[in-house]
Design an enzyme around this catalytic site. Structure first.
Site, mmCIF file in Angstrom:
data_model
loop_
_atom_site.group_PDB
_atom_site.id
_atom_site.type_symbol
_atom_site.label_atom_id
_atom_site.label_comp_id
_atom_site.label_asym_id
_atom_site.label_seq_id
_atom_site.Cartn_x
_atom_site.Cartn_y
_atom_site.Cartn_z
ATOM 1 N N GLU A 184 -2.009 -4.326 -6.304
ATOM 2 C CA GLU A 184 -3.424 -4.660 -6.368
ATOM 3 C C GLU A 184 -3.866 -5.073 -7.769
ATOM 4 O OE1 GLU A 184 -1.718 -2.002 -4.596
ATOM 5 O OE2 GLU A 184 -3.383 -0.608 -4.597
ATOM 6 N N CYS B 283 0.573 -0.497 -5.775
ATOM 7 C CA CYS B 283 1.636 -1.345 -5.229
ATOM 8 C C CYS B 283 1.501 -2.766 -5.739
ATOM 9 C CB CYS B 283 1.564 -1.382 -3.715
ATOM 10 S SG CYS B 283 1.531 0.210 -2.986
#
Lengths: 844, 263
Positions: free
Chosen positions: A440, A438
């Site tokens: 990171e 997502c």
């Protein structure tokens, strides 16, 4: 100044056809991998686990059915059916067995499964009883941690049920040297070990496992070369025949010995990406800096005249389509949390080189164009922005944002690079970061980041403060004392901090147990061979073979916690307008408001079961009465309701996070430290540290359903706040005010990523000046040290219409917390959440 | 002794951030209360009277108009400093007619300049020339309305003649200010090719030949009239169709003026 070729290239009919074919049917579950895996495991029981994994991989790749889909230019499919998925019983299987009959009809991410497949899986599953990572993890876990999971304080379900994924391997290197090159590297390492070394046995087994895996990959890719040749021989169409012959050539040599051309490099890339997802079921296997490692091939072929920009675009478009051909079935509960069939294959463009120069190139623009052409959920397309990012790149990105597909996500190098360095990553590696899953950030192909290690609901420990650690009659949290005995806000806050740190300790125990279980039962030799420094160290990533090791669980609900603590401080302790006892009473009664339909159904079902267990009958009238009681909350008297309404009004008048009010924004900063600073204290079994993320993916909706009413006035079982943004509807001063508030959090300490969703109406991006203002808006948020930003640009009307007529909006993509998803595939409640998110308004 | 400009007070009714159509870049618009014109299509009817008034809007009663100091407004405007810096944006004064509160408005402009924030005004330019002149030295950009070239029609639809407005347009243009002219295109008032052509011809002949923005009529203000208990002259009139705007744009461009639809 660098010059870029940014001329638009039209999408080809082939790409449109590939997309239409891909989405023609419901995705399907296939059993081939599970059968082959089980066959192999049964024959290798005497061998070390790393060897067994390698031999199983070899057996699978030698025998799994392969297929070339009509008109493909890039080949390699993990399943016969488009968008199908294999299953991975070595991680867990019981959930799927129990959901066999509901998986096709469930709301979030349904999959077709044939009776034949069910029967086949039923035959292999008994073998796995007691042998899975999830069973071993459960055995390792402390009872308190298990209890906290049962009570939804946090959920490590992702890695508990599945592989880890969340990695970027060294695509550039493997594309260049091929499996043969990697094999030689392992062989050289093998020949250099001293037989008297303490680690000799393990190292030898690991390196032999790597060689077996590389051999398997060569066998597999040569099977494709052969299939393409056979298909070509039978193909009546001359043009397609020529394509298939080229495909056969691409698969014959380059995967083994390394790519010489751009087209070969693309095919090699795809085999790496796909094979990783046959080895394990982990998601977020992220291509990383595609524009950087592909550009040299592109440049060389364009300059030598053997490649046109148009054909390069079509091949890249085909890769984008293929990324959507991979799929994964999750258990029903996780499917809600990760809704949208997403595998979170995050692909990056732009940013800086290792040397700190601007990295944008022509391939970066081809990536943008590919996302415009395909408009699909995968790849999760990310762009890196730094002070030296060319304006034209930002404008092209803004044009992509304007299409409303929720891409790209924008990341701020100026925060992320120092943030990674603060975790011990070198300057060069930090500059070379890419995004995983997502949001990171990771030093690519050198890291086992364990990003997404758990969802931690920051609202739940707050509930435990009010209940003295008790949840549903069970002592889950600490005994922090009767909440009514707290005389000062500091006492209250202290109790919250204690509950938080206790719950975080339980989370660490749970994650570490799962971590060890993966090392014991599912080390991944193939994936590890492509991550530094596994070959040299002679151990898998799961055993700590990577250079950088982290565990990154993500906290969410920061806006609710901030607004709650601030309301309690203001109303109870500063103004003394309400007692903490009255507050507690209001929360227990959901502020006198009715419960959601879903929560009502659940509570009534539980009540009926309890009555039935006593052997009593429940009449339909009784059921109806109970339903109405919950829906209307008629358990509360009119007098009570009046009192609670007054409290809600008081809460409403207290300032909220998201409105550019320094006092409360600093409060939000402190609240987030309660999570982020505490986590830093802990270590994982791979020798790495814990680092916090602040984002919920889409779990703020399903996990909100398990959260009672909160002191900010949020009702029970409703979604909690999304990402690090303000709570839905609480920001009232437009996008700059909200962005200013969010930038007041300390993003750098959340080195596992933060997520800030914004919704814009397309009119705000109209014309060149609209695009420019939008680009400048992002840059200003980044100047203020914001970390990430992504946008939904759709009208409310469009979304409502899509909800009513999903058949007309099959390909409508929206950005849901960290990734793009097909709107119509989301559950109704998540659709509602997107629709209700404050729509930023603009002048006409 | 110079007075403390931060303590000068004025009356505003709204501050709107992230405005991208009212001057360059990302801007904050401060809406001053009170106007000399009574345009029948006005989308901000709460701006017209200087007096504080009640408006029922969005389901609740809201007080329109509050008195503030320059310092208080500056504090709000400064919040988006990062956004101005990146986009070349800044403060825009709007209304109402900001020039009807010259002391407050000019001190606010000075305070913004002192903080490095650029300034813009949206004005009818109906104030006295010496007032306008005082504004000009504190403004980086001027957005001025020109609604109709026919004096009678102007008076009928706005309540004021256009003579001073036309005279001031020429003077502002001649002063060297960075001027943009704007015309709201209103059904039944100035939405014919002839009327727009007249305006465009005038704008083109102004010193420096400023740009012209044609702003299509919208009815977003309609609910506010109800909330203020006032009749809306344009009740039920649909917004300007983009198709109807195109010939008007072409007509203006034929006069040689640089013209666009929207701000």
């Amino acid at each position: 100044m660098k010059q870029f070729n940014t001329t638009d290239i039209p999408v080809t009919p082939r790409v449109k056809k590939l997309i239409a074919d891909l989405f023609a049917k419901l995705p399907e579950i296939e059993a081939d991998r599970a059968v082959l895996l089980t066959e192999s495991y049964k024959q290798t029981e005497d061998l070390p686990i790393i060897k067994r994994r390698a031999l199983a991989f070899h057996h699978i790749l030698t025998n799994i059915p392969i297929t070339i889909r009509d008109m493909e230019l890039i080949v390699g499919s993990a399943t016969k059916a488009p968008r199908g998925c294999q299953v991975f019983p070595e991680y867990s299987y019981e959930w799927l067995e129990s959901e066999f009959d509901t998986v096709e009809t469930r709301e979030a991410d349904p999959f077709y499964i044939s009776e034949q497949t069910k029967a086949t899986l039923k035959k292999v599953y008994p073998y796995w009883k007691g042998k899975t990572t999830s069973e071993l993890a459960t055995a390792y876990m402390a009872p308190e941690a298990k209890l906290a999971i049962e009570h939804n304080i946090f959920t490590p379900g992702n890695y508990f049920y599945n592989g880890i994924g969340h990695v970027t391997v060294d695509y550039g290197k493997i594309i260049k040297i091929g499996w043969r090159g990697l094999m030689e590297e392992a062989a050289a390492e093998l020949s250099s070990i001293n037989i008297y070394d303490g680690g000799y046995a393990r190292k030898k087994e690991f390196l032999e496992a790597v060689i077996i895996c590389c051999d398997a990959a060569v066998i597999y890719t040569k099977r494709y070369a052969k299939l393409a040749k056979e298909t070509a021989d039978k193909c009546p169409d001359a043009a397609r025949r020529a394509e298939l012959i080229q495909i056969s050539k691409n698969c014959e040599r380059a995967p083994e010995y390394g790519a010489a051309t751009f087209y070969e490099a693309c095919q090699n890339f795809w085999f790496i990406q796909m094979l990783l997802q046959i080895e394990s079921s982990g998601h977020s296997i992220s291509p990383g800096r595609f524009d950087q490692y592909m550009y040299p091939y592109y440049k060389q072929d364009i300059e030598s005249g053997i490649l046109t920009r148009e054909f390069a675009q079509e091949i890249v478009d085909c890769i984008w389509v293929k990324l959507n051909d991979l799929n994964k079935v999750r258990d029903a509960a996780s499917a809600e949390g990760f809704a949208g069939y997403s595998l979170f294959q995050n692909l990056c463009a732009g940013g800086q080189t290792k040397e700190g120069l601007d990295a944008t190139n022509d391939m970066s623009f081809i990536c943008i164009q590919a996302s415009m052409h395909t408009r699909l959920p995968a790849p999760s397309f990310s762009v890196r922005v730094w002070n030296g990012t060319p304006n034209i790149f930002m404008i092209k990105c803004a044009e992509l944002t304007r299409t409303g597909i929720g891409l790209p996500a924008y990341y701020n190098d100026e925060v992320i690079i120092p943030s990674l360095m603060s975790r011990g990553i070198t300057l060069e590696d930090a500059r070379d970061y890419n995004i995983i899953g997502c949001v990171e950030p990771q030093a690519g192909h050198k890291t086992d980041g364990w990003h997404d290690a758990a969802f931690f609901n920051m609202c739940r420990p707050l509930e435990l403060v009010f209940s003295n650690g008790v949840d549903k009659g069970v002592q889950v949290g600490l005994r922090t004392g009767d909440v009514e005995s707290f005389r000062t806000f500091d006492q209250f806050l202290d109790a919250y901090k204690k509950q938080m740190s206790y719950c975080i300790q339980l989370l660490v125990n749970a994650d570490n147990s799962i971590d060890v279980a993966h090392a014991d039962r599912c080390p991944l030799p193939f994936q590890s061979s492509m991550v530094e420094d596994c070959i040299h160290r002679g151990k898998s990533m799961q055993e700590g073979g990577a250079i950088y090791n982290f565990t990154g669980p993500q906290g969410f609900g920061i806006a609710n916690v901030t607004d709650s603590l601030y309301a309690i401080k203001t109303l109870v302790y500063d103004r003394k307008e309400v007692t903490i006892g009255e507050y507690k009473d209001a929360l227990e009664h959901n502020f006198g408001k009715g419960y959601t339909e879903k929560a009502t159904r659940k509570m009534v079902t539980e009540a009926i079961d309890a009555i039935a267990a006593q052997g009593r009958r429940v009449s339909p009238q009784m059921v109806e009465q109970m339903c109405r009681a919950y829906l209307e909350n008629s358990m509360c008297t009119a007098e009570q309701k009046q009192k609670y309404d007054k409290l809600l009004q008081m809460i409403d008048s207290v300032p909220k996070y998201g409105n550019d009010l320094e006092e409360i924004d600093l409060f939000a900063r402190e609240s987030s430290y309660i999570y982020t600073r505490e986590l830093e204290k802990y270590k994982n079994p791979r020798g790495g540290m814990y680092q916090a993320g602040l984002y919920p993916v889409s779990a703020n909706v399903p996990l909100g359903e398990q959260t009672g009413a909160t002191p900010d006035g949020r009702l029970a079982n409703t979604p909690v706040a999304d990402g690090v943004g303000p709570f839905s509807g609480k920001d009232r001063f437009g996008p700059t005010a909200a962005a200013n508030s969010v930038s007041m959090l300390d993003h750098g300490i959340a080195s596992n990523g933060t997520l800030y969703n914004q919704k814009f109406h397309p009119s705000a991006l109209a014309g060149q000046s609209g695009l420019q203002a939008f680009a400048d808006y992002i840059r200003a948020y980044f100047d203020r040290k914001g970390m990430h930003m992504q946008f939904n640009v759709v009208s409310r009307e469009t979304l409502l219409d899509a909800q009513a007529h999903p058949e007309n909006y099959k390909s409508l993509v929206v950005r849901v917390a960290g990734y793009s998803a097909l709107f119509t595939t989301l559950s109704k409640s998540l659709q509602d959440d997107i629709i209700n998110r404050t729509e930023q308004t603009f002048n006409m | 002794m110079e007075h403390d400009i931060l303590s000068t007070t004025g009356r505003i009714f709204d501050i709107q951030r992230y405005s991208i159509h009212d001057g360059p870049g990302i801007r904050t618009i401060v809406f001053l209360k009170g106007c000399a014109l009574r345009c029948r299509w006005c989308c901000n009817p709460e701006s017209q009277h200087f007096e504080v008034e009640n408006m029922f809007f969005g389901g609740k009663n809201e007080t329109m108009g509050y008195d503030v100091t320059v310092g208080e407004v500056l504090h709000s405007v400064q919040k988006d400093m990062f956004f101005y810096r990146r986009s070349g944006g800044g403060l825009t004064l709007s209304g109402g007619e900001a020039m009807l509160q010259p002391d407050f408005a000019i001190d606010l402009l000075k305070a913004c300049h002192a903080e490095g924030i650029n300034t813009c005004i949206e004005t009818t330019a109906i104030a006295k020339w010496d007032v306008i002149d005082r504004f000009l030295e504190n403004l980086d950009f001027v957005y001025m309305d020109i609604k109709h070239m026919n004096n009678e029609k102007h008076r009928e639809f706005t309540g004021q003649p256009n003579t001073k407005i036309i005279e001031h347009a020429i003077k502002i243009a001649a002063s060297g200010a960075r001027l943009t002219m704007r015309t709201p295109v209103i059904p039944g008032f100035n939405d014919t090719v002839e009327e727009i052509r007249d305006i465009a011809r005038f704008v083109h002949l102004l010193p420096g030949s400023p740009r012209l923005h044609l702003l299509p009529y919208h009815r977003l203000g309609e609910d506010k009239y109800k909330g203020l208990n006032r009749d809306y002259f344009y009740a039920g009139v649909p917004p300007m169709d983009m198709k109807r705007m195109q010939p008007l744009l072409r007509a203006a461009q034929l006069e040689g003026v640089e013209c666009q639809i929207g701000g």
